[in-house]
Write a protein that holds these residues in place. Structure first.
Motif, PDB file in Angstrom:
ATOM      1  N   PRO A  58       6.635  -6.240   2.162  1.00  0.00           N
ATOM      2  CA  PRO A  58       5.222  -6.203   1.831  1.00  0.00           C
ATOM      3  C   PRO A  58       4.715  -4.769   1.733  1.00  0.00           C
ATOM      4  CG  PRO A  58       5.636  -7.918   3.446  1.00  0.00           C
ATOM      5  CD  PRO A  58       6.914  -7.182   3.248  1.00  0.00           C
ATOM      6  N   ALA A  59       3.836  -4.548   0.784  1.00  0.00           N
ATOM      7  CA  ALA A  59       3.476  -3.189   0.392  1.00  0.00           C
ATOM      8  C   ALA A  59       1.961  -2.995   0.411  1.00  0.00           C
ATOM      9  CB  ALA A  59       4.025  -2.909  -0.999  1.00  0.00           C
ATOM     10  N   ALA A  60       1.588  -1.738   0.209  1.00  0.00           N
ATOM     11  CA  ALA A  60       0.169  -1.384   0.209  1.00  0.00           C
ATOM     12  C   ALA A  60      -0.620  -2.231  -0.786  1.00  0.00           C
ATOM     13  CB  ALA A  60       0.019   0.092  -0.139  1.00  0.00           C
ATOM     14  N   LEU A  61      -1.816  -2.571  -0.405  1.00  0.00           N
ATOM     15  CA  LEU A  61      -2.729  -3.272  -1.309  1.00  0.00           C
ATOM     16  C   LEU A  61      -3.954  -2.384  -1.531  1.00  0.00           C
ATOM     17  CD1 LEU A  61      -2.347  -6.849   0.199  1.00  0.00           C
ATOM     18  CD2 LEU A  61      -1.852  -6.204  -2.161  1.00  0.00           C
ATOM     19  N   ARG A  88      -6.845   4.970   6.910  1.00  0.00           N
ATOM     20  CA  ARG A  88      -5.859   4.447   5.971  1.00  0.00           C
ATOM     21  C   ARG A  88      -4.852   5.533   5.600  1.00  0.00           C
ATOM     22  NH1 ARG A  88      -5.108  -0.630   4.240  1.00  0.00           N
ATOM     23  NH2 ARG A  88      -5.015  -0.013   2.054  1.00  0.00           N
ATOM     24  N   ALA A  89      -3.598   5.193   5.775  1.00  0.00           N
ATOM     25  CA  ALA A  89      -2.517   6.123   5.434  1.00  0.00           C
ATOM     26  C   ALA A  89      -2.043   5.838   4.008  1.00  0.00           C
ATOM     27  CB  ALA A  89      -1.377   5.946   6.425  1.00  0.00           C
ATOM     28  N   PHE A  90      -1.123   6.664   3.536  1.00  0.00           N
ATOM     29  CA  PHE A  90      -0.411   6.336   2.297  1.00  0.00           C
ATOM     30  C   PHE A  90       0.867   5.611   2.695  1.00  0.00           C
ATOM     31  CE2 PHE A  90      -2.863  10.116   0.719  1.00  0.00           C
ATOM     32  CZ  PHE A  90      -3.668   9.404  -0.159  1.00  0.00           C
ATOM     33  N   ASN A  91       0.963   4.388   2.211  1.00  0.00           N
ATOM     34  CA  ASN A  91       1.982   3.457   2.690  1.00  0.00           C
ATOM     35  C   ASN A  91       3.004   3.227   1.578  1.00  0.00           C
ATOM     36  OD1 ASN A  91       3.393   1.202   3.508  1.00  0.00           O
ATOM     37  ND2 ASN A  91       1.615  -0.143   3.640  1.00  0.00           N
ATOM     38  N   ARG A 147       1.691  12.990   9.026  1.00  0.00           N
ATOM     39  CA  ARG A 147       0.781  13.278   7.910  1.00  0.00           C
ATOM     40  C   ARG A 147       0.260  12.003   7.238  1.00  0.00           C
ATOM     41  NH1 ARG A 147       4.058  16.930   9.065  1.00  0.00           N
ATOM     42  NH2 ARG A 147       3.674  19.169   8.797  1.00  0.00           N
ATOM     43  N   GLY A 148       0.514  10.867   7.841  1.00  0.00           N
ATOM     44  CA  GLY A 148      -0.003   9.619   7.264  1.00  0.00           C
ATOM     45  C   GLY A 148       0.763   9.179   6.023  1.00  0.00           C
TER      46      GLY A 148
END
Lengths: 369, 369
Positions: B11-14, B3-6, B327-328
């Motif tokens: 639509p966005a990170a949940l 899991r990266a930092f999104n 770097r995610g």
């Protein structure tokens, strides 16, 4: 409980393989570091999902090049308004008429909604027969100059299905587009899209989750909208933006795409038709030969997807449903407007599910007959 | 990749917890023998999911009893048409005016769409300032008799947020409803719903998946629609049918419900506000003290949710984005209309994500400054 056989009319059962894959990819799609639900709709990952879904659907349905595939929102009920808003703009007030063929609860709703935007001519209705048959085209009384003619080719609630395609040229209206609500039988068998101007349907029966509307429109019909048509529902705008004028229901499109791939692995729509025919014959065959159950729809138009049936002794309905539930046969209760039972046996329902239902019908008849 | 930092704007990170639970329940929800996506919206299982989601949202936002929570479709862009269609019906043609305060790309779109249905008065616009500030209410030039006044309380693209609530009574219009697009900051902090007539937003930022629109409407505004408003988008019809006049986007509602429960476990909106403040201060604090990056929005209205920023040397943009990706740190590219970068740091973005971004900003500045 493990996976049951789910006879819901929609939202409906999905293939376990599809759900399994979706579960596995939920937190990280193909190493993207994020799930599909979390992707920008304009990012390369989702764009590839959308393009693949469109291409697979085009292949499955053999959609001609001069038709656009649109992914919209609001379901068939919203589209019932969106259709007249998109097809009446080129006409002055006095020529705003559309013809509707009314064959069940869904076409009743369609024509009612259209009255907000135009005069509606009911070309035929089988309401007097309680929607248990289809009117032959020879019975239709089309108006002289309709903007379009609307049919519902499978009535989910009444279980009536067209196995023929209306021919407006034969009716003297070669330039009038035929518009069809195909919500509940699309992808159940091959369909000659070129015979229609527009086909549309909510996804939640044979395609995927609710919240996604599929619209397939012939190019020349994209830009005839009334000024009151919201931009987000203007077909030309939707087409020009590749279904991304507004943020599309990305996850629903992803699931639909997985269903399309599943259909391709299963051999496409000809293979599905063979299986759906076998399933329907098994179920109707049993019902026809039983004195304990009955069906109401004429044999030449009974739906392969939605099978309403009744116990002769309706006081047994609750016992029947409770027993079905115990055996993992779910959501068999008929629509309140029709009563009785309804088995929806879409693509995702395997033959084993119908066999299990017939076994239960037999068992219940034996113990209560 | 794990899991990266999104940082997607939507639509966005949940929350990973939410996705994990959804994955686990995908094929069998609470022993129902079917997944949520497969449930009839009128069955007891989904009805309980819907009721819980509504109750949790009402609790989180302290929605007053005289407001209805509606789950709709089409996103904020569709609602931009649905709002005037719902609020202008009681007025004769010559009184169909609505006031819009234009503070960024989203309110530009809102006012443009409203022109299909009414005269639009632009009460204030900061376009001349490239949408880098908010006009104080004293600057607004309201019309005399608007049907409503529309604001966008957080501009996702331009990164401008209201930290005050307009007061129409103070402006001599006590009976005029204030309508707000709250898409991209709802649930990021407590909100006094009673100050608004209508708030609305697409779910795909702080609530859940795309394809779900949240609308919260005061009772007295439910039934003022124009005849051209589609039934499926008529607020009163939606309210009377408990958001099930048409089949709702069931799976999106389910995910939103899981997000609401996650928010409650985290301490509700006051706790979220504290965290969101800390995240924004960390990021803006670093940017403010850097000579390598810059921001454009006035300090009193810069968004805690959407942080547009720029490299002074824009030729480094692609290198910056590629390094971030390695770097995610995903989806940092700014909207094409603004350029540069944008970090959207909604509720689901943990402090660690912002820390990782600031670490990268520092590292990149050191190596390229």
């Amino acid at each position: 409980m493990t996976r049951a056989f789910n006879f819901s009319a929609g939202p409906a059962a999905l293939p376990a393989e599809v759900l399994q894959q979706a579960a596995e990819e939920m937190l990280d799609w193909h190493g993207a570091g994020m799930g599909v639900m979390e992707m920008s709709h304009r990012g390369r990952e989702f764009m590839s999902i959308l393009a693949q879904a469109q291409a697979d659907l085009r292949e499955l349905l053999a959609v001609p090049d001069n038709y656009r595939i649109l992914f919209m929102q609001g379901g068939a009920l919203a589209e019932n308004a969106i259709i007249p808003m998109n097809l009446l703009g080129q006409r002055p007030d006095e020529r705003r008429t559309a013809d509707y063929v009314v064959t069940g609860a869904w076409s009743v709703k369609s024509q009612k909604e259209a009255r907000r935007y135009c005069d509606v001519n009911i070309a035929a209705s089988t309401e007097a027969d309680k929607f248990t048959r289809l009117p032959a085209q020879a019975e239709w009384r089309l108006s002289k100059d309709p903007a379009y003619v609307h049919v519902c080719t499978n009535e989910t609630i009444h279980g009536v299905e067209y196995f023929w395609t209306p021919d407006l040229a034969a009716a003297g209206l070669p330039d009038v587009p035929l518009v069809a609500d195909v919500s509940s039988h699309i992808l159940s068998r091959p369909l000659d899209v070129s015979r229609f101007g527009v086909i549309y349907g909510g996804a939640q029966k044979n395609i995927g989750p609710s919240g996604l509307t599929l619209v397939i429109v012939r190019d020349d019909l994209l830009d005839r909208s009334l000024p009151v048509c919201p931009t987000a529902f203007h077909w030309k705008t939707v087409a020009e933006n590749d279904s991304m004028y507004n943020t599309p229901p990305t996850y629903a499109i992803y699931i639909a795409g997985l269903v399309f791939q599943w259909l391709k692995r299963r051999g496409g729509l000809a293979a599905m038709e063979a299986q759906n025919k076998a399933k329907a014959e098994l179920l109707y065959g049993y019902l026809d030969n039983s004195g304990f159950y009955r069906t109401a729809v004429a044999k030449d138009c009974r739906s392969r997807m939605n099978v309403p049936f009744f116990l002769h002794d309706e006081t047994l309905n609750d016992v029947f449903l409770a027993g079905a539930r115990e055996r993992g046969l779910l959501q068999l209760k008929g629509h309140k407007s029709v009563g009785g039972m309804r088995a929806s046996i879409y693509n995702a329902m395997p033959l084993e599910g119908v066999t299990a239902l017939v076994d239960y019908l037999r068992e219940f008849e034996r113990s209560h007959g």
